[in-house]
Design a protein around this motif. Structure first.
Motif, PDB file in Angstrom:
ATOM      1  N   UNK A 196       0.803  -1.214   0.000  1.00 50.39           N
ATOM      2  CA  UNK A 196       0.000   0.000   0.000  1.00 50.39           C
ATOM      3  C   UNK A 196       0.844   1.275   0.000  1.00 50.39           C
ATOM      4  N   UNK A 197       1.841   1.301   0.863  1.00 48.97           N
ATOM      5  CA  UNK A 197       2.659   2.508   0.995  1.00 48.97           C
ATOM      6  C   UNK A 197       3.474   2.840  -0.243  1.00 48.97           C
ATOM      7  N   UNK A 198       3.628   1.872  -1.122  1.00 43.38           N
ATOM      8  CA  UNK A 198       4.461   2.078  -2.316  1.00 43.38           C
ATOM      9  C   UNK A 198       3.645   2.321  -3.584  1.00 43.38           C
ATOM     10  N   UNK A 199       2.326   2.386  -3.438  1.00 43.39           N
ATOM     11  CA  UNK A 199       1.508   2.450  -4.660  1.00 43.39           C
ATOM     12  C   UNK A 199       1.678   3.757  -5.420  1.00 43.39           C
ATOM     13  N   UNK A 200       1.852   4.869  -4.693  1.00 40.88           N
ATOM     14  CA  UNK A 200       2.043   6.159  -5.384  1.00 40.88           C
ATOM     15  C   UNK A 200       3.366   6.134  -6.149  1.00 40.88           C
ATOM     16  N   UNK A 201       4.414   5.628  -5.479  1.00 41.63           N
ATOM     17  CA  UNK A 201       5.721   5.542  -6.138  1.00 41.63           C
ATOM     18  C   UNK A 201       5.643   4.634  -7.368  1.00 41.63           C
ATOM     19  N   UNK A 202       4.873   3.556  -7.250  1.00 38.36           N
ATOM     20  CA  UNK A 202       4.737   2.630  -8.373  1.00 38.36           C
ATOM     21  C   UNK A 202       4.028   3.330  -9.544  1.00 38.36           C
ATOM     22  N   UNK A 203       2.975   4.081  -9.241  1.00 37.45           N
ATOM     23  CA  UNK A 203       2.244   4.802 -10.291  1.00 37.45           C
ATOM     24  C   UNK A 203       3.154   5.805 -10.993  1.00 37.45           C
ATOM     25  N   UNK A 204       3.973   6.502 -10.210  1.00 39.27           N
ATOM     26  CA  UNK A 204       4.904   7.481 -10.807  1.00 39.27           C
ATOM     27  C   UNK A 204       5.898   6.762 -11.704  1.00 39.27           C
ATOM     28  N   UNK A 205       6.377   5.617 -11.227  1.00 36.09           N
ATOM     29  CA  UNK A 205       7.343   4.840 -12.014  1.00 36.09           C
ATOM     30  C   UNK A 205       6.679   4.354 -13.313  1.00 36.09           C
ATOM     31  N   UNK A 206       5.426   3.883 -13.181  1.00 36.57           N
ATOM     32  CA  UNK A 206       4.692   3.405 -14.360  1.00 36.57           C
ATOM     33  C   UNK A 206       4.484   4.547 -15.353  1.00 36.57           C
ATOM     34  N   UNK A 207       4.101   5.727 -14.829  1.00 40.70           N
ATOM     35  CA  UNK A 207       3.840   6.886 -15.693  1.00 40.70           C
ATOM     36  C   UNK A 207       5.110   7.298 -16.434  1.00 40.70           C
ATOM     37  N   UNK A 208       6.263   7.060 -15.802  1.00 43.28           N
ATOM     38  CA  UNK A 208       7.544   7.422 -16.425  1.00 43.28           C
ATOM     39  C   UNK A 208       8.034   6.339 -17.386  1.00 43.28           C
ATOM     40  N   UNK A 215      14.423   7.732  -9.654  1.00 36.00           N
ATOM     41  CA  UNK A 215      13.713   8.923 -10.120  1.00 36.00           C
ATOM     42  C   UNK A 215      13.935  10.101  -9.200  1.00 36.00           C
ATOM     43  N   UNK A 216      14.145   9.845  -7.940  1.00 39.24           N
ATOM     44  CA  UNK A 216      14.407  10.939  -6.996  1.00 39.24           C
ATOM     45  C   UNK A 216      15.211  10.379  -5.824  1.00 39.24           C
ATOM     46  N   UNK A 217      15.622  11.279  -4.938  1.00 37.96           N
ATOM     47  CA  UNK A 217      16.502  10.863  -3.854  1.00 37.96           C
ATOM     48  C   UNK A 217      15.790   9.956  -2.852  1.00 37.96           C
ATOM     49  N   UNK A 218      14.459  10.021  -2.796  1.00 36.87           N
ATOM     50  CA  UNK A 218      13.702   9.198  -1.855  1.00 36.87           C
ATOM     51  C   UNK A 218      13.878   7.715  -2.152  1.00 36.87           C
ATOM     52  N   UNK A 219      14.339   7.401  -3.340  1.00 35.60           N
ATOM     53  CA  UNK A 219      14.441   6.007  -3.731  1.00 35.60           C
ATOM     54  C   UNK A 219      15.713   5.337  -3.224  1.00 35.60           C
ATOM     55  N   UNK A 220      16.584   6.129  -2.642  1.00 32.80           N
ATOM     56  CA  UNK A 220      17.860   5.539  -2.222  1.00 32.80           C
ATOM     57  C   UNK A 220      17.652   4.392  -1.261  1.00 32.80           C
ATOM     58  N   UNK A 221      18.371   3.359  -1.487  1.00 34.59           N
ATOM     59  CA  UNK A 221      18.326   2.234  -0.567  1.00 34.59           C
ATOM     60  C   UNK A 221      17.271   1.204  -0.916  1.00 34.59           C
ATOM     61  N   UNK A 222      16.413   1.499  -1.880  1.00 33.58           N
ATOM     62  CA  UNK A 222      15.320   0.562  -2.124  1.00 33.58           C
ATOM     63  C   UNK A 222      15.797  -0.719  -2.801  1.00 33.58           C
ATOM     64  N   UNK A 223      16.968  -0.660  -3.413  1.00 33.09           N
ATOM     65  CA  UNK A 223      17.442  -1.857  -4.096  1.00 33.09           C
ATOM     66  C   UNK A 223      18.302  -2.727  -3.178  1.00 33.09           C
TER      67      UNK A 223
END
Ligand SMILES: [Zn+2]
Length: 224
Positions: A196-208, A215-223
Motif C-alpha cells: 500500500x505505501x508504495x503504490x504512489x511511487x509505483x504509479x509514478x514509475x509506471x507513468x515514467x 527517479x528521486x533521492x527518496x528512492x535511495x536504498x530501495x534496491x
C-alpha cells in the motif's frame, strides 16, 4: 569426565531426545534447552546406558528404533517404529536409511524422495524464469530480488502441481517492501501486488515508463 547418555523426556507428551552429559542435572538442563525451549522444568533426565557408546552423539536411528523410539520418514512421512503397521494392519518392514539428519523408511523411499525433489527444483526454475520474464516485460526497469519462492505440492511432480509461486522486485521509489508477481493456484493468472505505501511511487514509475534508474533521492536504498 566422560559423557554419558540420558534420555530427556517430557512425561505427558513423551517428546524429547537423547542428550550426552556429565550428570543428570546437566542432561536435564541441556535437554530442556534443546527440546523444551529452554524451560528448565520441561523434562526428566534418565540414564540410557545403551546409548553411551555413541557419545557425543548423535545416536543412529536404527539404534533408537530398537529401543522403542519412533520418528517420521523424511520421504513419505510414515511413522517409523517397531511394530508399526501398514494400512492393511500387517507389520511393516523397515530398511532405514540415515543421511545426515534425514531418516527414510526404505532405500526406495529415499530414491523416490530425491527424484521428486529434483523434479520440483526443475519445475521451480522454469516457473521462476517465466515469472521473471513477465515482470521484466511489463516493467523493464525492475530489479529482481533474489528471494523467489515456488511451492510444489508434495507427491505431485507435474507443472500443474505448483501451488504458489512468486518473484519479488524493487523499483525506484519503493520503500516499504518488494513488489511481487504472484501466482496462487485457484486465483487464475499471476497478479502483481504492490504494498500500500508504495503504490504512489509505483504509479509514478509506471507513468515514467518503468525506467531503471532512480527517479528521486527518496528512492535511495530501495534496491538493497
Ligand atoms: Zn518413507
Amino acid at each position: 569426565m566422560t559423557l554419558k547418555a540420558y534420555t530427556v523426556l517430557e512425561d505427558t507428551e513423551n517428546t524429547g531426545g537423547i542428550v550426552f552429559a556429565r550428570s543428570s542435572a546437566e542432561a536435564r538442563r541441556e535437554g530442556s534447552c534443546e527440546f523444551g525451549d529452554g524451560d528448565f522444568n520441561w523434562g526428566k533426565a534418565r540414564r540410557a546406558p545403551w546409548a553411551d557408546e555413541y557419545a557425543p552423539g548423535p545416536v543412529p536411528w536404527k539404534v533408537l528404533f530398537d529401543h522403542g523410539w519412533w520418528t517420521k520418514c523424511d520421504g513419505c512421512g510414515c511413522t517409523i517404529q517397531e511394530g508399526a503397521c501398514d494400512d492393511d494392519c500387517n507389520e511393516r518392514e523397515f530398511d532405514i536409511v540415515e543421511v545426515g539428519a534425514a531418516v527414510y523408511c526404505t532405500p526406495e523411499c529415499r530414491e523416490r524422495h530425491l527424484a521428486e525433489q529434483e523434479e520440483h527444483a526443475r519445475i521451480a526454475s522454469v516457473v521462476i524464469a517465466h515469472l521473471t520474464d513477465r515482470v521484466l516485460r511489463a516493467c523493464p526497469g525492475a530489479i529482481i530480488a533474489p528471494h523467489a519462492h515456488v511451492y510444489v505440492r508434495p507427491g505431485q511432480a507435474r507443472p500443474h502441481a505448483v501451488e504458489v509461486a512468486l518473484v519479488s522486485f524493487v523499483f525506484p521509489g519503493c520503500r516499504y517492501g518488494a513488489a511481487q508477481l504472484r501466482f496462487d493456484r485457484g486465483d487464475g493468472p499471476p497478479t502483481f501486488s504492490i504494498c500500500r505505501g508504495d503504490r504512489i511511487a509505483f504509479s509514478r514509475w509506471a507513468a515514467a515508463g518503468y525506467p531503471p534508474h532512480m527517479m528521486d533521492s527518496a528512492a535511495e536504498g530501495c534496491a538493497a
